[in-house]
Motif scaffolding. Structure first.
Motif: not given
Length: 74
Positions: A9-12, A25-29, A49-52
């Motif tokens: 995840c590029n955010c966390c 886990k499902d991720l936004l691409h 980006v992960c769901e959280e």
């Protein structure tokens, strides 16, 4: 994706195991090729980006996205 890799995840920075086309886990691409009238003309940005992190991101939107229920699950 190659066998037994991971996606971050590029955010966390959390890492998620991936095998073939399956991720734990499902991720936004997001993949965006910038064009004319932008300062990034010809540049491609790609990230996950992960769901959280996505939920946290949405909390900061001035206008919330349209949300619908899917009639078929992929």
């Amino acid at each position: 994706m190659n066998e037994n890799t991971s996606i971050t995840c590029n955010c966390c920075g959390k890492r998620f195991l991936a095998s073939g086309n399956t991720v734990e886990k499902d991720l936004l691409h997001v993949k965006k090729q910038w064009g004319y009238f932008s300062k990034k003309d010809g540049i491609i940005h790609e990230f996950f980006v992960c769901e959280e992190c996505y939920d946290t991101w949405l909390e900061n939107f001035a206008i919330q996205p349209e949300i619908k229920n899917a009639t078929e699950l992929l």
